[in-house]
Design a protein around this motif. Structure first.
Motif, PDB file in Angstrom:
ATOM      1  N   ALA C 237      38.898  43.356  46.826  1.00 27.70           N
ATOM      2  CA  ALA C 237      37.643  42.822  47.355  1.00 27.70           C
ATOM      3  C   ALA C 237      37.383  41.864  46.378  1.00 27.70           C
ATOM      4  CB  ALA C 237      36.115  44.391  46.415  1.00 27.70           C
ATOM      5  N   PRO C 238      35.721  41.250  47.824  1.00 25.83           N
ATOM      6  CA  PRO C 238      35.526  39.616  47.508  1.00 25.83           C
ATOM      7  C   PRO C 238      34.635  39.975  45.706  1.00 25.83           C
ATOM      8  CG  PRO C 238      34.053  40.968  49.326  1.00 25.83           C
ATOM      9  CD  PRO C 238      35.393  41.740  48.740  1.00 25.83           C
ATOM     10  N   LEU C 239      34.076  39.411  45.527  1.00 27.39           N
ATOM     11  CA  LEU C 239      33.645  38.653  44.348  1.00 27.39           C
ATOM     12  C   LEU C 239      32.752  39.555  44.554  1.00 27.39           C
ATOM     13  CD1 LEU C 239      34.161  37.920  41.561  1.00 27.39           C
ATOM     14  CD2 LEU C 239      32.622  35.171  42.055  1.00 27.39           C
ATOM     15  N   GLY C 240      32.285  40.494  43.389  1.00 33.03           N
ATOM     16  CA  GLY C 240      30.904  40.915  42.784  1.00 33.03           C
ATOM     17  C   GLY C 240      30.549  42.562  43.628  1.00 33.03           C
ATOM     18  N   TYR C 241      32.172  43.102  44.240  1.00 35.09           N
ATOM     19  CA  TYR C 241      32.386  43.604  45.175  1.00 35.09           C
ATOM     20  C   TYR C 241      32.231  45.138  44.081  1.00 35.09           C
ATOM     21  CZ  TYR C 241      32.946  47.073  49.863  1.00 35.09           C
ATOM     22  OH  TYR C 241      32.513  48.254  50.609  1.00 35.09           O
ATOM     23  N   ALA C 242      31.946  46.448  44.316  1.00 35.47           N
ATOM     24  CA  ALA C 242      31.359  46.953  43.583  1.00 35.47           C
ATOM     25  C   ALA C 242      32.829  48.011  43.651  1.00 35.47           C
ATOM     26  CB  ALA C 242      30.935  48.511  43.830  1.00 35.47           C
ATOM     27  N   ASP C 243      33.660  47.537  42.932  1.00 35.86           N
ATOM     28  CA  ASP C 243      35.304  47.875  42.937  1.00 35.86           C
ATOM     29  C   ASP C 243      35.865  47.830  41.368  1.00 35.86           C
ATOM     30  OD1 ASP C 243      37.859  48.895  44.158  1.00 35.86           O
ATOM     31  OD2 ASP C 243      38.503  46.787  43.060  1.00 35.86           O
ATOM     32  N   TRP C 244      36.432  49.298  41.033  1.00 39.04           N
ATOM     33  CA  TRP C 244      37.026  49.068  39.322  1.00 39.04           C
ATOM     34  C   TRP C 244      38.068  48.377  38.827  1.00 39.04           C
ATOM     35  CZ3 TRP C 244      37.746  55.472  40.262  1.00 39.04           C
ATOM     36  CH2 TRP C 244      36.627  55.920  40.481  1.00 39.04           C
ATOM     37  N   GLY C 245      38.725  47.998  40.220  1.00 38.35           N
ATOM     38  CA  GLY C 245      39.987  47.189  39.916  1.00 38.35           C
ATOM     39  C   GLY C 245      39.450  45.986  39.318  1.00 38.35           C
ATOM     40  N   GLN C 246      38.145  45.346  40.015  1.00 41.63           N
ATOM     41  CA  GLN C 246      38.355  43.939  40.210  1.00 41.63           C
ATOM     42  C   GLN C 246      37.141  44.275  38.345  1.00 41.63           C
ATOM     43  OE1 GLN C 246      34.528  41.992  42.185  1.00 41.63           O
ATOM     44  NE2 GLN C 246      36.228  41.538  43.065  1.00 41.63           N
ATOM     45  N   MET C 247      36.504  44.971  38.036  1.00 39.21           N
ATOM     46  CA  MET C 247      35.302  45.268  37.108  1.00 39.21           C
ATOM     47  C   MET C 247      36.373  44.810  35.759  1.00 39.21           C
ATOM     48  SD  MET C 247      33.155  48.299  38.121  1.00 39.21           S
ATOM     49  CE  MET C 247      32.223  48.307  36.429  1.00 39.21           C
ATOM     50  N   VAL C 248      37.470  45.941  36.273  1.00 43.17           N
ATOM     51  CA  VAL C 248      38.768  45.440  35.059  1.00 43.17           C
ATOM     52  C   VAL C 248      39.033  43.732  35.031  1.00 43.17           C
ATOM     53  CG1 VAL C 248      41.179  46.214  34.354  1.00 43.17           C
ATOM     54  CG2 VAL C 248      39.999  47.943  35.033  1.00 43.17           C
ATOM     55  N   ALA C 249      39.704  43.256  36.015  1.00 47.69           N
ATOM     56  CA  ALA C 249      39.666  41.819  36.542  1.00 47.69           C
ATOM     57  C   ALA C 249      38.638  41.761  35.300  1.00 47.69           C
ATOM     58  CB  ALA C 249      39.973  41.884  37.452  1.00 47.69           C
ATOM     59  N   MET C 250      37.420  41.648  36.239  1.00 48.57           N
ATOM     60  CA  MET C 250      36.908  40.600  35.383  1.00 48.57           C
ATOM     61  C   MET C 250      36.737  40.123  33.703  1.00 48.57           C
ATOM     62  SD  MET C 250      33.703  41.786  38.236  1.00 48.57           S
ATOM     63  CE  MET C 250      32.778  40.914  38.710  1.00 48.57           C
ATOM     64  N   ALA C 251      37.038  41.434  33.230  1.00 48.16           N
ATOM     65  CA  ALA C 251      36.671  41.898  31.692  1.00 48.16           C
ATOM     66  C   ALA C 251      38.366  41.417  31.512  1.00 48.16           C
ATOM     67  CB  ALA C 251      36.698  43.553  31.269  1.00 48.16           C
ATOM     68  N   ARG C 252      38.306  41.347  31.801  1.00 43.70           N
ATOM     69  CA  ARG C 252      40.450  40.759  31.566  1.00 43.70           C
ATOM     70  C   ARG C 252      40.578  39.947  30.331  1.00 43.70           C
ATOM     71  NH1 ARG C 252      41.896  38.581  36.749  1.00 43.70           N
ATOM     72  NH2 ARG C 252      41.229  36.180  36.425  1.00 43.70           N
ATOM     73  N   ASP C 253      39.805  38.381  30.466  1.00 44.13           N
ATOM     74  CA  ASP C 253      39.282  37.257  28.852  1.00 44.13           C
ATOM     75  C   ASP C 253      39.022  38.263  28.047  1.00 44.13           C
ATOM     76  OD1 ASP C 253      40.736  35.594  31.511  1.00 44.13           O
ATOM     77  OD2 ASP C 253      38.605  34.957  31.490  1.00 44.13           O
ATOM     78  N   HIS C 254      38.537  39.536  27.292  1.00 43.07           N
ATOM     79  CA  HIS C 254      37.565  40.124  26.841  1.00 43.07           C
ATOM     80  C   HIS C 254      38.501  41.206  26.126  1.00 43.07           C
ATOM     81  CE1 HIS C 254      35.095  37.045  28.281  1.00 43.07           C
ATOM     82  NE2 HIS C 254      34.856  37.203  29.481  1.00 43.07           N
ATOM     83  N   ILE C 255      39.816  41.585  26.387  1.00 46.96           N
ATOM     84  CA  ILE C 255      39.902  42.856  26.061  1.00 46.96           C
ATOM     85  C   ILE C 255      39.957  42.826  24.160  1.00 46.96           C
ATOM     86  CG2 ILE C 255      42.302  44.096  26.060  1.00 46.96           C
ATOM     87  CD1 ILE C 255      42.785  42.769  28.855  1.00 46.96           C
ATOM     88  N   ILE C 256      40.344  41.890  23.773  1.00 44.09           N
ATOM     89  CA  ILE C 256      40.605  41.422  22.404  1.00 44.09           C
ATOM     90  C   ILE C 256      38.708  40.701  22.479  1.00 44.09           C
ATOM     91  CG2 ILE C 256      41.287  41.388  20.569  1.00 44.09           C
ATOM     92  CD1 ILE C 256      43.874  41.151  21.726  1.00 44.09           C
ATOM     93  N   GLY C 257      37.981  41.349  21.351  1.00 46.90           N
ATOM     94  CA  GLY C 257      36.707  40.718  21.337  1.00 46.90           C
ATOM     95  C   GLY C 257      37.235  39.563  19.670  1.00 46.90           C
ATOM     96  N   PRO C 258      36.514  38.596  19.458  1.00 46.12           N
ATOM     97  CA  PRO C 258      36.517  37.405  19.242  1.00 46.12           C
ATOM     98  C   PRO C 258      37.364  37.908  16.821  1.00 46.12           C
ATOM     99  CG  PRO C 258      34.300  37.913  19.243  1.00 46.12           C
ATOM    100  CD  PRO C 258      33.910  38.846  20.098  1.00 46.12           C
ATOM    101  N   PRO C 259      37.411  37.178  16.804  1.00 49.03           N
ATOM    102  CA  PRO C 259      37.893  37.304  15.168  1.00 49.03           C
ATOM    103  C   PRO C 259      37.212  38.337  14.600  1.00 49.03           C
ATOM    104  CG  PRO C 259      38.669  35.035  15.787  1.00 49.03           C
ATOM    105  CD  PRO C 259      38.079  36.067  16.630  1.00 49.03           C
ATOM    106  N   GLY C 260      37.817  38.708  14.237  1.00 48.58           N
ATOM    107  CA  GLY C 260      36.268  39.695  12.966  1.00 48.58           C
ATOM    108  C   GLY C 260      35.911  40.381  13.661  1.00 48.58           C
ATOM    109  N   ASN C 261      35.655  40.999  15.252  1.00 53.88           N
ATOM    110  CA  ASN C 261      34.853  41.938  16.024  1.00 53.88           C
ATOM    111  C   ASN C 261      35.787  42.683  16.811  1.00 53.88           C
ATOM    112  OD1 ASN C 261      33.419  43.846  16.428  1.00 53.88           O
ATOM    113  ND2 ASN C 261      32.269  42.653  16.976  1.00 53.88           N
ATOM    114  N   PRO C 262      37.026  42.909  16.965  1.00 57.89           N
ATOM    115  CA  PRO C 262      38.360  42.759  18.350  1.00 57.89           C
ATOM    116  C   PRO C 262      37.539  44.222  18.949  1.00 57.89           C
ATOM    117  CG  PRO C 262      39.696  43.999  15.993  1.00 57.89           C
ATOM    118  CD  PRO C 262      38.116  42.470  15.533  1.00 57.89           C
TER     119      PRO C 262
END
Lengths: 344, 385, 301
Positions: C237-262
């Motif tokens: 799907a194009p960027l911003g399209y409502a798609d669960w897969g894309q939403m997971v993809a968007m969050a891929r850099d934030h699977i683990i939070g900053p140190p101290g608050n994972p």
């Protein structure tokens, strides 16, 4: 008597393929050259052990299988004249166009698999009628009810599924379906062997009644000799793809000639305590139809085998009007059997 | 005559999701030592369930509810029988294939396709006759000139003596786990295989030495059935149950097998329970016959009485519906169908199809009554003799 | 009269069989919830732009997901896309991908498998070797190749998966046809002069389709995963399209939070991922229940 079907040197081999290129390496000689006439209005019993090719013959006659070679002549009544057609080669469409398709029908052995489990009885019986002619739905319904009545069921059974019926009732429905197209000839492939003894008699009597009523011709395929004696007027005995003897029923039971027929008849378990069976115990088993023995097919088990038997294939010869035997020793078997096993 | 098995009021039910199928309803019968008892009836009448109840191998979801199955293994000591239903499963395991064995209808499924014939016959011997086999190996080793290195021979003799005393000995079990020693039972297996060869030789199978090395698919149907019989007879059972043993065979092969059973009956087997739907087979092989209908036993009598003087309307109708050799008249048929055993008819289960029925038939099941010498019938209106 | 029609009775019987199974009840209720969400999407999450409801609205471009708040019930994901909105409209996307792909490939697979199985011989040989060729190719690589050739986009993803997915159904269908075509009722129909096409349509397919249907039902879930995976890779799907897969993809850099608050960004990955798992689970449970219900061995005889 008028002929209805003539089989001329009918052969059916099933190829066995092997190797990378799926070449034919051998074949199962299920039916290996049989000549047989079926007369109008008779019930011909086709008897033999499992694997002898009796079912293949019957399925080939109704063209469920295509014969490897040989001819099947069908004598069709067209008004007053008889038209003879060789149905062994013509396509299924031509068979349907020439209106022969509906004339040849079959009742199968196992009533549990002979009907589509997802079809109502109404549709099961309507199928053949709709397949061959166009009828209005009202006419169709009355035809179906008429057929159901003929086989001893009623219109209350129309809207039911096959699994709601017992084996005997299902076989009745199968018979109704077979006679729906007003056939001349019906193959009955072990129609009672999957049924209980008490129900078997019902179906046999029903078949007899229908035969008289519609002047049907039956080919009754079975391994049960007492059943075939009860219903057939003539019997043909098969062994390993060949017919070894054919004769009117009473004659065959009184004076069997071929040693195999003798063994077969002597081995019948007769439900009578006063009858002392003296079975002729044959040694060994039926050879594989992939490599049948040369010469007479029965030579490997025959108690009277001569040198000639394993060299030359005996021809089916008429020894008396209506009684044909394929045995080199046809003239002396009676004496040979009496000498070896005592007179019967 | 001495009884071998006595079944008393056995009820067996099957718990299917359609409801409870009352497959056996107070069935009682007695089989004598040295006799062949034929149990006839249509499919679903409970004849196989009777056999399976005796062996206690009723399949799921079936369960033997009540009753007694008394087994008298020894014809000379006719004391208290062993109630098989009270015995633990381990007792039954030892009994099956030893004192009571069974032949099934389908030889193809009775034999395991991945083992040789010889292995399958000797398996039964090794299970039930280990002690005896060990003893005979000991005897063999005792003889001089057995071709073995003498100290080895002495060692083996010691081992087999342990086996002869107690085949389940801890030491032997231990040996079976140690790589080299686990081959201690080689002689035992060889012995069992030799026994197997003798057995199938007795059954008229040509080239027994070759046949034991073959696999089931190498044999024809009749041969397979012989092998199945050989397995059943391996331990000389007191009672042999043949469940439709010849029904799937061709006429000429059936004649061979029935002949074989008759021969064996004379010398090997004490008593046979023959289950079949073929009245012809019954007429020529059995001494006594029991007729079953819809889970109930209707009539028990000597074979001659059943065929010439049937007293139960069902027996008589059944005989009338089988084609005879000299059948001239139209076959008599029994109207209607075999009832569904989830909701069997009340009272006598045959009454909906019976031409002699009266009110009492649909109210109470008729008890088994003695109506002649060794002839009992469960019917209120049994036919006069 | 209608109440007693045997077809209806049969249907009731099958339904009662299915709903005896607790896992079936769970599966069907989950799917029912998803269907309600899909149908009622405009009410649950009114779109910002009527003409493009599938494009998720976003406020700002911050790459940091925001936690749930009054305004964004389930928070936002990277790029400030509203997770709640994406989940609701993504349900429609999931259904569309799953049903269209399975429906389309079932039609091809059933047709191909039936023809191969029914006619046998040389026809069977040719068709099944073709299927073997398709089977020999690696699945995802093939799908990706198709998308690269056809161009990015959800419709092309659907097409690419469907073009490959049918191979499994063809094989299963053929296997079940092989046992059916020699049954006596098929022979009986031939004796009545009924054409091959009609025999296939009335006797063969209705009796042989159930194993394929069961697999098809189970595949609906896994196909959504595949499509999501392609979206994750940026091929779907194009960027911003409502798609669960894309939403997971968007969050891929934030699977683990900053140190101290994972666990700081848990909602960004767990909510779309969890919904996806529930969706797959529901179809698998339904498939399982149907398999038990259609098993001919337990059917009444």
């Amino acid at each position: 008597m008028q002929k209805l079907l003539e089989l001329k040197n009918l052969v059916k081999h099933y190829p066995i393929r092997g190797g990378i290129f799926r070449r034919q390496v051998n074949s199962v000689k299920a039916v290996d050259g049989i000549d047989l006439d079926i007369y109008k209005g008779e019930c011909l019993g086709l008897v033999g052990e499992s694997g002898c090719g009796k079912t293949t013959v019957s399925k080939t006659i109704v063209r469920l299988h295509d014969p490897t070679s040989g001819e099947i002549h069908f004598h069709k009544q067209n008004g007053s004249e008889t038209v003879v057609t060789d149905i062994s080669r013509i396509s299924h469409n031509a068979l349907k166009k020439s209106k022969i398709r509906g004339k040849l029908q079959m009742v199968f052995q196992d009533p549990t698999t002979s009907m589509d489990p997802r079809m109502l009885i109404k549709n099961v019986i309507a199928e053949p009628i709709k397949g061959l002619e166009k009828t209005s739905s009202r006419e169709l319904e009355s035809r179906i009810i008429e057929l159901l009545n003929l086989v001893g069921l009623s219109k209350y059974h129309l809207l039911r599924y096959p699994h709601e019926f017992s084996g005997g009732q299902r076989q009745r429905i199968a018979v109704a379906r077979a006679i729906a197209t007003k056939p001349d000839f019906i193959v009955l492939d072990e129609p009672t062997s999957a049924l209980d003894v008490s129900v078997q008699a019902q179906i046999l009597n029903l078949l007899k009644k229908l035969q008289e009523e519609f002047n049907l011709t039956y080919l009754f395929v079975t391994h049960h000799l007492l059943v075939v004696k009860y219903i057939s007027t003539r019997i043909a005995v098969m062994y390993l793809g060949k017919i070894v003897e054919s004769a009117p029923t009473d004659r065959l039971f009184e004076r069997p000639v071929h040693p195999y027929t003798n063994a077969l008849l002597s081995g019948i378990p007769v439900p009578n305590v006063n009858y002392t069976p003296r079975p002729i115990i044959l040694s060994g088993d039926v050879p594989s139809p992939i490599d049948p023995p040369p010469g007479c097919r029965f030579s490997t088990r025959c108690p009277f085998v001569k040198e000639r038997c394993s060299a030359e294939i005996p021809k089916l010869k008429e020894i008396e009007p209506g009684h044909s035997v394929a045995c080199h020793l046809a003239s002396e078997t009676e004496k040979l059997i009496a000498d070896k096993y005592g007179s019967r | 005559m001495a009884k071998v098995i006595e079944i008393k009021d056995v009820n067996t039910n099957f718990y299917t999701y359609e409801g409870i199928i009352k497959a056996l309803d107070s069935v009682s019968l007695t089989i004598d030592h040295g006799s062949t008892f034929g149990l006839v009836g249509e499919s679903g009448c409970g004849k196989s369930v009777t056999a399976r109840s005796i062996m206690r191998i009723v399949q799921e979801p079936g369960k033997i509810e009540s009753g007694k199955i008394l087994f008298y293994p020894d014809p000379n000591k006719n004391g208290e029988g062993v109630d098989l239903l009270q015995k633990p499963e381990s007792y039954m395991r030892d009994l099956r294939g030893d004192k009571i064995s069974m032949i099934f209808q389908e030889p193809n499924s009775a034999l395991n396709p991945i083992f040789t014939i010889g292995f399958q016959i000797s398996e039964s011997l090794l299970f039930h006759r280990k002690k005896e086999l060990c003893q005979s190996v000991v005897d063999d080793l005792g003889k001089t000139g057995n071709g073995l290195f003498i100290p080895l021979s002495a060692l083996l003799k010691k081992i087999y003596e342990i086996g002869a005393r107690n085949p389940e000995a801890l030491l032997l079990g231990l040996f079976s786990r140690i790589p080299i020693l686990k081959r201690w039972d080689r002689l035992l297996k060889k012995k069992a295989l030799n026994r197997s060869i003798e057995l199938i030789d007795d059954l008229g199978i040509p080239n027994p030495q070759e046949v034991v090395k073959l696999y089931p698919h190498n044999l024809s149907g009749g041969m397979k059935q012989r092998v199945v019989i050989a397995i059943a007879l391996a331990c000389h059972p007191v009672l042999l149950i043949a469940d439709e043993a010849t029904s799937n065979l061709d006429v000429t092969i059936q004649a061979q097998i029935l002949n074989l059973l008759k021969e064996l009956k004379k010398k090997e087997i004490s008593s046979v329970l023959l289950i079949t739907h073929d009245l012809g087979v019954v007429a020529h092989t059995c001494d006594r016959v029991g007729v079953m209908y819809a889970g109930q036993l209707c009539e028990v009598a000597d074979v001659r009485d059943i065929f010439e003087n049937p007293r139960h309307p069902y027996t008589s109708a059944l005989l009338g519906s089988v084609p005879k050799l000299l059948q001239k008249k139209t076959l008599q048929s029994i109207e209607g169908n075999v009832p569904n055993l989830v909701n069997p008819p009340e009272g006598c289960r045959f009454h909906p199809r019976c031409q002699y029925k009266t009110d009492i038939c649909s109210e109470k099941a008729p008890p088994m009554e003695e109506v002649g010498t060794n002839h009992s019938v469960a019917c209120y209106h049994h036919l006069s003799g | 009269m209608l109440n007693n029609h045997p077809k209806l009775k049969e249907l009731k019987f099958t339904a009662s069989r299915i709903f005896k199974d607790p896992s079936a009840i769970i599966g069907f209720s989950l799917i029912a919830v998803f269907i309600v969400i899909a149908i009622g999407a405009p009410y649950f999450a009114p779109p910002k732009w009527e003409s493009r409801p599938y494009i998720m609205p976003h406020k700002g471009f911050s790459r940091m997901p925001e936690p749930p708040s009054k305004e964004h019930i389930l928070g936002t994901t990277s790029g400030q896309y509203d997770i709640y909105y994406g989940i609701i409209w993504g349900t429609r996307t999931a259904f569309r991908v799953g049903l269209v792909v399975v429906g389309f490939s079932l039609v091809i697979g059933v047709a191909v498998g039936t023809i191969a199985g029914y006619f046998g011989g040389i026809v069977d040989e040719i068709i099944m070797r073709l299927v073997d060729v398709v089977l020999a190719l690696p699945y995802l690589v093939l799908v990706m190749a198709f998308i690269v050739a056809l161009g990015k986009g959800l419709d092309n993803v659907i097409l690419a998966i469907a073009v490959i997915q049918w191979r499994n159904y063809a094989r299963v269908m053929r296997a079940s046809i092989l046992t059916l075509r020699d049954l006596d009722y098929v022979h009986a129909s031939k004796l009545m002069g009924i054409s091959h096409l009609k025999i296939m349509l009335t006797h063969i397919i209705p009796n042989g389709i159930f194993p394929v249907l069961v697999i098809g039902f189970m595949d609906i879930g896994s196909i959504v995963i595949t499509a999501s995976f392609l979206s994750f890779l940026g091929l779907g799907a194009p960027l911003g399209y409502a798609d669960w897969g894309q939403m997971v993809a968007m969050a891929r850099d934030h699977i683990i939070g900053p140190p101290g608050n994972p666990m700081q960004y848990w909602h960004a990955i767990l909510i779309p991922g969890g919904v996806m798992i529930l969706f797959v689970l529901a179809w698998n449970l339904i498939g399982d229940a149907l398999r038990d219900a259609f098993d001919p061995k337990v059917r009444r005889t």
